[in-house]
Design a protein around this motif. Structure first.
Motif, PDB file in Angstrom:
ATOM      1  N   HIS A 187       0.887  -1.181   0.000  1.00 42.23           N
ATOM      2  CA  HIS A 187       0.000   0.000   0.000  1.00 42.23           C
ATOM      3  C   HIS A 187       0.917   1.220   0.000  1.00 42.23           C
ATOM      4  O   HIS A 187       1.539   1.544   1.024  1.00 42.23           O
ATOM      5  N   PHE A 188       0.997   1.849  -1.159  1.00 43.72           N
ATOM      6  CA  PHE A 188       1.955   2.936  -1.391  1.00 43.72           C
ATOM      7  C   PHE A 188       1.213   4.276  -1.317  1.00 43.72           C
ATOM      8  O   PHE A 188       0.377   4.583  -2.173  1.00 43.72           O
ATOM      9  N   TYR A 189       1.521   5.081  -0.282  1.00 45.34           N
ATOM     10  CA  TYR A 189       0.855   6.387  -0.090  1.00 45.34           C
ATOM     11  C   TYR A 189       1.713   7.474  -0.719  1.00 45.34           C
ATOM     12  O   TYR A 189       2.940   7.458  -0.631  1.00 45.34           O
ATOM     13  N   ASP A 190       1.037   8.433  -1.366  1.00 41.98           N
ATOM     14  CA  ASP A 190       1.764   9.456  -2.103  1.00 41.98           C
ATOM     15  C   ASP A 190       0.852  10.682  -2.215  1.00 41.98           C
ATOM     16  O   ASP A 190      -0.278  10.687  -1.702  1.00 41.98           O
ATOM     17  N   TYR A 191       1.342  11.734  -2.878  1.00 41.47           N
ATOM     18  CA  TYR A 191       0.478  12.876  -3.194  1.00 41.47           C
ATOM     19  C   TYR A 191       0.191  12.858  -4.687  1.00 41.47           C
ATOM     20  O   TYR A 191       1.079  12.535  -5.491  1.00 41.47           O
ATOM     21  N   GLY A 192      -1.039  13.197  -5.046  1.00 42.70           N
ATOM     22  CA  GLY A 192      -1.437  13.251  -6.450  1.00 42.70           C
ATOM     23  C   GLY A 192      -2.052  14.603  -6.749  1.00 42.70           C
ATOM     24  O   GLY A 192      -2.802  15.144  -5.933  1.00 42.70           O
ATOM     25  N   LEU A 249      -4.293  12.177 -10.947  1.00 40.65           N
ATOM     26  CA  LEU A 249      -4.080  11.891  -9.524  1.00 40.65           C
ATOM     27  C   LEU A 249      -3.177  10.693  -9.244  1.00 40.65           C
ATOM     28  O   LEU A 249      -2.452  10.681  -8.244  1.00 40.65           O
ATOM     29  N   PHE A 250      -3.225   9.675 -10.106  1.00 40.70           N
ATOM     30  CA  PHE A 250      -2.552   8.418  -9.757  1.00 40.70           C
ATOM     31  C   PHE A 250      -1.384   8.043 -10.668  1.00 40.70           C
ATOM     32  O   PHE A 250      -0.451   7.384 -10.238  1.00 40.70           O
ATOM     33  N   GLU A 251      -1.472   8.444 -11.943  1.00 42.91           N
ATOM     34  CA  GLU A 251      -0.509   7.962 -12.943  1.00 42.91           C
ATOM     35  C   GLU A 251       0.956   8.311 -12.571  1.00 42.91           C
ATOM     36  O   GLU A 251       1.833   7.446 -12.687  1.00 42.91           O
ATOM     37  N   PRO A 252       1.250   9.554 -12.124  1.00 38.47           N
ATOM     38  CA  PRO A 252       2.653   9.849 -11.782  1.00 38.47           C
ATOM     39  C   PRO A 252       3.201   8.938 -10.680  1.00 38.47           C
ATOM     40  O   PRO A 252       4.364   8.535 -10.729  1.00 38.47           O
ATOM     41  N   SER A 253       2.365   8.585  -9.701  1.00 35.75           N
ATOM     42  CA  SER A 253       2.829   7.695  -8.623  1.00 35.75           C
ATOM     43  C   SER A 253       3.127   6.312  -9.194  1.00 35.75           C
ATOM     44  O   SER A 253       4.155   5.701  -8.877  1.00 35.75           O
ATOM     45  N   LEU A 254       2.237   5.824 -10.057  1.00 38.18           N
ATOM     46  CA  LEU A 254       2.433   4.493 -10.635  1.00 38.18           C
ATOM     47  C   LEU A 254       3.682   4.475 -11.515  1.00 38.18           C
ATOM     48  O   LEU A 254       4.484   3.532 -11.461  1.00 38.18           O
ATOM     49  N   VAL A 279      -3.533   6.691  -2.403  1.00 32.21           N
ATOM     50  CA  VAL A 279      -2.896   5.396  -2.132  1.00 32.21           C
ATOM     51  C   VAL A 279      -3.040   4.504  -3.359  1.00 32.21           C
ATOM     52  O   VAL A 279      -4.085   4.494  -4.011  1.00 32.21           O
ATOM     53  N   LEU A 280      -1.971   3.783  -3.670  1.00 31.32           N
ATOM     54  CA  LEU A 280      -2.018   2.754  -4.701  1.00 31.32           C
ATOM     55  C   LEU A 280      -1.857   1.406  -4.005  1.00 31.32           C
ATOM     56  O   LEU A 280      -0.922   1.238  -3.212  1.00 31.32           O
ATOM     57  N   ASP A 281      -2.764   0.469  -4.269  1.00 33.59           N
ATOM     58  CA  ASP A 281      -2.601  -0.891  -3.757  1.00 33.59           C
ATOM     59  C   ASP A 281      -1.919  -1.681  -4.869  1.00 33.59           C
ATOM     60  O   ASP A 281      -2.522  -1.917  -5.927  1.00 33.59           O
ATOM     61  N   LEU A 282      -0.674  -2.077  -4.650  1.00 27.78           N
ATOM     62  CA  LEU A 282       0.133  -2.672  -5.719  1.00 27.78           C
ATOM     63  C   LEU A 282       0.447  -4.125  -5.411  1.00 27.78           C
ATOM     64  O   LEU A 282       0.834  -4.457  -4.275  1.00 27.78           O
ATOM     65  N   GLU A 283       0.280  -4.982  -6.397  1.00 27.53           N
ATOM     66  CA  GLU A 283       0.776  -6.352  -6.236  1.00 27.53           C
ATOM     67  C   GLU A 283       2.154  -6.392  -6.888  1.00 27.53           C
ATOM     68  O   GLU A 283       2.301  -6.056  -8.064  1.00 27.53           O
TER      69      GLU A 283
END
Ligand SMILES: C[S@@+](CC[C@H](N)C(=O)[O-])C[C@H]1O[C@@H](n2cnc3c(N)ncnc32)[C@H](O)[C@@H]1O
Length: 281
Positions: A227-232, A237-242, A273-277
């Motif tokens: 579970h990766f927490y970041d700012y978007g 909102l999510f693509e830069p974190s991914l 938050v991104l939930d990543l496998e």
């Protein structure tokens, strides 16, 4: 006199229309303490505002003014008592769990309650979880209470937070599951918790990017969930974190399982938050 409905109504005779608008209606309640931010223009009225808040919320014993941002590695903030008992310690109830905290010495936000419960619901029976930034133990204890996790290793660098975590583990009777560990997440994982976890939590958006390699190292060799927490930032909102995660761990297979806005942080800026496998490619 009847009890005022809200802070605005309680202060109608003390503040002008402009001042009421500046004051807004946002504050946090943690246990029997309220925390409010005030613009500089209302500092002379801080005592009246604190007392009004206590009038509106009968269960409050203290009102604190947040005198600066949450700051530094330990994510603490400067607080000033503006009404009620001169204290910063309280016990907060959330989803059947109790969290004792000293708001001046540890991080705690009631605004993350929904996110904590969301994570707890994802944990499957028998999982080993490593929480890299556990604070007073709120994510970890909620997981222990609402799932059948085998262990929740719960690291924090702030010795005061770890003391409260030990207390909270005791009062919530989660001692068989939650294991508090005081120390730096990188050092603790490298020395003791490498390759142990099915799931890793990184609830520190300001520095999570610096610890992605630690989260990957904490996972079992066959991989698991991070579970990766970041700012978007709007509109993306999510693509830069991914993109960051994929570029930082190019040797890994990374699947996006879920993504959420945790809360709004500033205009156009969100805590996400991104939930990543994550596994080997
Ligand atoms: C934003 S707070 C979150 C705490 C808790 N998970 C919660 O939601 O209440 C981040 C926590 O990480 C801790 N921290 C910061 N840097 C750390 C590090 N390098 N290793 C371990 N803990 C760290 C801080 O002391 C703080 O308690």
């Amino acid at each position: 006199m009847s009890c005022p409905r809200d802070l605005q109504e309680a202060l109608r005779d003390d503040l002008s229309e402009d001042e009421l608008e500046e004051l807004g209606s946002s504050f946090d309640i943690v246990g029997d303490i309220a925390i409010i931010k005030l613009p500089d223009s209302l500092l002379d009225e801080k005592q009246e505002i604190g007392e009004a808040l206590m009038q509106v919320h009968g269960n409050l014993n203290t009102v604190l003014r947040q005198a600066g941002p949450v700051k530094g590695e330990l994510r603490t903030r400067d607080l000033e008592v503006i009404a009620g008992d001169p204290k910063t310690e309280t016990t907060h109830r959330e989803y059947g769990c109790l969290f004792k905290v000293d708001l001046a010495r540890v991080y705690f936000s009631p605004r993350l309650s929904r996110e904590r419960f969301r994570i707890a619901q994802k944990v499957r029976p028998g999982e080993v979880v490593t929480n890299l930034f556990a604070g007073v133990g709120c994510y970890s204890i909620l997981i222990a209470k609402h799932s059948d996790a085998e262990k929740v290793y719960s690291i924090d660098k702030n010795g005061v937070a770890v003391e409260y975590m030990h207390h909270n583990v005791r009062i919530n009777k989660t001692g068989g599951t939650v294991v508090p560990v005081e120390g730096d997440a990188r050092e603790v994982v490298e020395e003791h918790l490498r390759g142990e976890a099915d799931r890793v939590l990184m609830p520190l958006p300001d520095f999570a990017r610096d610890f992605l390699d630690v989260a990957v190292e904490a996972l079992k060799p066959e991989g698991g969930i991070v579970h990766f927490y970041d700012y978007g930032e709007e509109p993306d909102l999510f693509e830069p974190s991914l993109r960051f995660v994929r570029e930082a761990a190019p040797e890994k297979e990374i699947e996006l399982r879920d993504r959420e806005v945790v809360r709004s942080y500033a205009p156009h800026l969100y805590h996400v938050v991104l939930d990543l496998e994550i596994g080997d490619s």
